[in-house]
Design a protein around this motif. Structure first.
Motif, PDB file in Angstrom:
ATOM      1  N   GLN A 134       0.840  -1.195   0.000  1.00  0.00           N
ATOM      2  CA  GLN A 134       0.000   0.000   0.000  1.00  0.00           C
ATOM      3  C   GLN A 134       0.875   1.246   0.000  1.00  0.00           C
ATOM      4  O   GLN A 134       1.847   1.338   0.735  1.00  0.00           O
ATOM      5  N   VAL A 333     -13.188   4.040  10.440  1.00  0.00           N
ATOM      6  CA  VAL A 333     -11.968   3.243  10.533  1.00  0.00           C
ATOM      7  C   VAL A 333     -10.904   4.050  11.263  1.00  0.00           C
ATOM      8  O   VAL A 333     -10.649   5.203  10.911  1.00  0.00           O
ATOM      9  N   VAL A 335      -6.835   3.585  12.487  1.00  0.00           N
ATOM     10  CA  VAL A 335      -5.637   2.756  12.366  1.00  0.00           C
ATOM     11  C   VAL A 335      -4.450   3.500  12.956  1.00  0.00           C
ATOM     12  O   VAL A 335      -4.189   4.654  12.589  1.00  0.00           O
ATOM     13  N   ASP A 367      -0.073  -2.629  12.487  1.00  0.00           N
ATOM     14  CA  ASP A 367      -1.314  -1.852  12.449  1.00  0.00           C
ATOM     15  C   ASP A 367      -2.243  -2.310  13.560  1.00  0.00           C
ATOM     16  O   ASP A 367      -2.473  -3.516  13.732  1.00  0.00           O
ATOM     17  N   ARG A 369      -6.067  -1.857  14.271  1.00  0.00           N
ATOM     18  CA  ARG A 369      -7.236  -1.407  13.516  1.00  0.00           C
ATOM     19  C   ARG A 369      -8.508  -1.547  14.350  1.00  0.00           C
ATOM     20  O   ARG A 369      -8.779  -2.608  14.925  1.00  0.00           O
ATOM     21  N   ASN A 371     -12.746  -0.709  13.853  1.00  0.00           N
ATOM     22  CA  ASN A 371     -13.867  -0.291  13.019  1.00  0.00           C
ATOM     23  C   ASN A 371     -15.085  -0.082  13.900  1.00  0.00           C
ATOM     24  O   ASN A 371     -15.430  -0.952  14.726  1.00  0.00           O
ATOM     25  N   THR A 469      -3.123  -5.633   0.047  1.00  0.00           N
ATOM     26  CA  THR A 469      -2.749  -4.876   1.237  1.00  0.00           C
ATOM     27  C   THR A 469      -3.561  -5.359   2.444  1.00  0.00           C
ATOM     28  O   THR A 469      -4.563  -6.068   2.299  1.00  0.00           O
ATOM     29  N   THR A 470      -3.147  -4.940   3.639  1.00  0.00           N
ATOM     30  CA  THR A 470      -3.897  -5.323   4.830  1.00  0.00           C
ATOM     31  C   THR A 470      -5.322  -4.774   4.780  1.00  0.00           C
ATOM     32  O   THR A 470      -6.269  -5.435   5.231  1.00  0.00           O
ATOM     33  N   THR A 471      -5.486  -3.571   4.227  1.00  0.00           N
ATOM     34  CA  THR A 471      -6.828  -3.001   4.109  1.00  0.00           C
ATOM     35  C   THR A 471      -7.691  -3.841   3.175  1.00  0.00           C
ATOM     36  O   THR A 471      -8.872  -4.100   3.463  1.00  0.00           O
ATOM     37  N   GLU A 472      -7.138  -4.281   2.067  1.00  0.00           N
ATOM     38  CA  GLU A 472      -7.893  -5.106   1.125  1.00  0.00           C
ATOM     39  C   GLU A 472      -8.210  -6.478   1.727  1.00  0.00           C
ATOM     40  O   GLU A 472      -9.275  -7.044   1.476  1.00  0.00           O
ATOM     41  N   ASN A 475     -11.087  -5.943   4.586  1.00  0.00           N
ATOM     42  CA  ASN A 475     -12.443  -5.599   4.153  1.00  0.00           C
ATOM     43  C   ASN A 475     -13.133  -6.853   3.616  1.00  0.00           C
ATOM     44  O   ASN A 475     -12.887  -7.282   2.491  1.00  0.00           O
TER      45      ASN A 475
END
Length: 694
Positions: A134, A333, A335, A367, A369, A371, A469-472, A475
């Motif tokens: 990312q 979100v 982070v 990270d 995270r 939510n 990526t970690t975000t992908e 989710n």
């Protein structure tokens, strides 16, 4: 209007306008010089291949821009202004600081709904790309940049984990002596920008050099607020950039630091029936839910490069800390991120002919995270609480030699990227989703270059790995925690052939054709239950092929230009759905043309940018497109007024000179047809630079 007819009609219009402008400027310039004057094209040395070499001798597609030589100061509003007419690069400017500009090379990067994907970026020796792939460029200050290099095609063997290429960004190096510089810009859409810079370049003979620059930007935006009036899309950003260098031992030590404070609103994308709205309204649900982004980031890096015994050596280390709060539709979100990395490399020459290098890199990313539900922009109920860890390890080896007139360069790199997630949100009906994944690949590349008279012929073959990526991974459409086990990394091969050369002493040119075959290309999508939030899935197989053409040179005293034409045909062979098989991959402009003409006179300087973009598909099935567009930008500055050690330089810029209505960027596969992010109309800004050399 179909894409082929649009390209046939509009591209010649853009080319004709640029040709007329160049011809007129050149004719005027030739009145001021004799027919025997030779205008040399300055040579370019590129460093993105880790071994400094002349760009003319590179067996890979590499381009660069010397921003420090620009006749008019660069503003700090958008990176797109600094990267204009860089061959192979497409910048979709969302004019939205909450999600940033979308950068795409050879079709890679267009899946990104925020930040940058598929393209590795390095700022002053510190990777802007995280171990998971990312990239965020919020902390890059365009007003402080001095140099840009772009390696098109996969950079996996050189830099790792990237399919599109590598973007190398360098801050402006201080000139010898002391300098104090201040720039102010005021303009339409509430633009207020101030840059202050102090630098000491020493005596230019190895003495310490240092610089520090701060740019503060306020922006009201142009998307009207449909609920409360005014605008929604405001941003306030402060960037500090500092660098220090000195000789240590027989080598050079360089230290760089960057700080970022950003607060921005996200007005969102629109359906097609809202594009004709002259107010370019923000999406009502985005306003109600307070969508936007707040970022605090700091980073520090140090490197030493020089001779070590009979070899050359490079040692580098860096660290990044980032805090993010990102309200998006339905979710908030948060982070907290910490990144650290180091690189050690050595090299040398064997037998006077073999230039080699080898090294190891290691990076860690941590990270935390959270939510929450989005309660009108405030944190609602906790929905996800997890720690994500990424560890990247790489070994690389490169070599280059000459076989007669043939130049050969090759590299091989092994990457292992380990992902781990620890789920802290465990309750009845919500099991522990902790887990691990390790993705690795061996990525070789080889390139050859053969000079034939004044023309250089080159070609290369390379493989690549691009991880999600970690975000992908985090989710997941079903809303559970952990990482999505159904997403795989993208892997593939690319081949390119090209030629570059000069026409006389005034014109440089390059043409490159490429083809890339991919497995499991990542594609974004949305779901009805969570509109506005992006999820990801793999396509089966896909193919990118295209042609890149670059021209740059001078037409006479004080008249220069650079132009780039890029055509990319990126298609699903086997798409993520049956309806997408054989369709063009959305989010990429098939054909794009840009040219920048610079005129320097004794009384004034001027820059004219002409940009044309083809129709752009926006969904996997190819049912909708963003219209093609043509845009002109103009910048005019008076010759600097000098008195003693002081200098005063005023200028003005008009963006979108002819007030074209167009789509600046798109949201691929958006639910409800909300694909389009409109761009602003005509804008006027004025600037003033005041400098002083004690």
């Amino acid at each position: 209007m179909n894409s082929d007819f649009s390209m046939t009609l509009r591209l010649p219009v853009a080319a004709a306008l640029s040709t007329l402008l160049l011809t007129a400027a050149g004719a005027h310039a030739q009145q001021e010089e004799s027919d025997t004057t030779v205008v040399q094209i300055p040579p370019m040395t590129v460093e993105v291949l880790r071994a400094p070499t002349s760009g003319a001798l590179s067996p890979f597609a590499v381009a660069g821009i010397d921003l420090a030589a620009a006749p008019i100061p660069t503003g700090g509003a958008f990176l797109a202004d600094a990267l204009r007419a860089l061959p192979g690069l497409e910048v979709q400017n969302r004019h939205n600081y909450a999600v940033g500009e979308r950068l795409s090379v050879r079709g890679f990067g267009a899946r990104s709904q925020f930040g940058v994907r598929g393209l590795r970026a390095v700022l002053d020796g510190i990777p802007a790309t995280l171990p998971d792939g990312q990239t965020t460029l919020d902390h890059v200050d365009p007003a402080s940049l001095g140099r840009v290099e772009l390696l098109r095609g996969p950079g996996s063997a050189w830099w790792g984990n990237g399919a599109g290429g590598v973007l190398l960004l360098e801050s402006r190096a201080p000139a010898p002596g002391q300098q104090i510089d201040a720039r102010a810009i005021m303009g339409a859409l509430g633009r207020r920008e101030l840059t202050a810079r102090a630098a000491n370049g020493g005596d230019g003979a190895g003495s310490p050099s240092s610089s520090v620059a701060v740019t503060h930007l306020r922006w009201d935006g142009f998307r009207t607020n449909p609920l409360a009036g005014g605008t929604y899309g405001e941003a306030e950003r402060t960037i500090l950039t500092a660098r220090y260098g000195r000789d240590v031992g027989a080598g050079t030590l360089r230290v760089s630091a960057v700080g970022l404070d950003l607060d921005a609103e996200n007005p969102g994308s629109l359906p097609a029936d809202s594009l004709d709205d002259p107010d370019r309204s923000a999406w009502g649900n985005n306003v109600r839910q307070g969508t936007g982004k707040t970022v605090r980031q700091g980073q520090l890096g140090a490197s030493w490069r020089g001779p070590l015994a009979s070899h050359t050596a490079e040692v580098a280390a860096w660290g990044v800390a980032r805090e993010l709060r990102n309200p998006i539709p339905g979710t908030v979100v948060e982070v907290d991120r910490v990144v650290a990395g180091a690189r050690v490399a050595v090299g040398g020459v064997v037998g006077g002919t073999l230039d080699w290098g080898a090294g190891v890199e290691a990076e860690v990313q941590s990270d935390d995270r959270l939510n929450f539900g989005n309660d009108d922009g405030r944190n609602g109920d906790l929905r996800l609480d997890q720690s994500e860890r990424v560890r990247g390890t790489a070994l690389f080896l490169r070599g280059g030699t000459s076989l007669g007139a043939l130049e050969v360069q090759g590299a091989v790199r092994w990457d292992a990227v380990a992902f781990r997630v620890d789920d802290h949100f465990v309750a009845e009906g919500d099991p522990d989703d902790s887990g691990r994944r390790t993705l690795d690949a061996l990525s070789p590349s080889i390139g050859v270059m053969l000079p034939v008279g004044s023309v250089g012929l080159f070609g290369s073959v390379a493989s690549f790995l691009e991880t999600p990526t970690t975000t992908e991974l985090a989710n997941r459409p079903e809303g559970s925690g952990g990482f999505n086990p159904d997403i795989e990394p993208t892997r593939g091969w690319t081949a390119e052939v090209g030629a570059r050369g000069t026409a006389g002493a005034r014109l440089g040119w390059e043409i490159v054709a490429f083809r890339t075959a991919l497995d499991d290309e990542l594609v974004p999508f949305e779901v009805p239950s969570d509109p506005g939030r992006t999820f990801f899935r793999n396509a089966g197989t896909s193919t990118h092929r295209g042609v890149e053409l670059a021209l740059n040179g001078r037409l006479g005293a004080g008249v220069a230009f650079r132009s780039a034409l890029t055509h990319v045909d990126a298609r699903f062979d086997e798409g993520p759905t049956e309806a997408s098989d054989g369709e063009v991959i959305p989010g990429r402009v098939p054909t794009r043309f840009e040219t920048r003409v610079t005129v320097q006179r004794s009384a004034f300087n001027a820059e004219v940018d002409l940009s044309w973009a083809d129709e752009m598909p926006v969904d996997d099935a190819g049912e909708s497109v963003a219209p093609s567009w043509f845009r002109t930008d103009l910048r005019v500055g008076l010759e600097p007024l000098r008195s003693g050690g002081a200098v005063i330089e005023p200028w003005a810029e008009i963006g979108n000179l002819f007030d074209a209505s167009y789509v600046g960027s798109v949201t691929v596969n958006a639910f409800g047809g909300r694909y389009y992010e409109p761009a602003p109309g005509r804008t006027l800004s004025v600037g003033l630079r005041v400098g002083f050399r004690p």
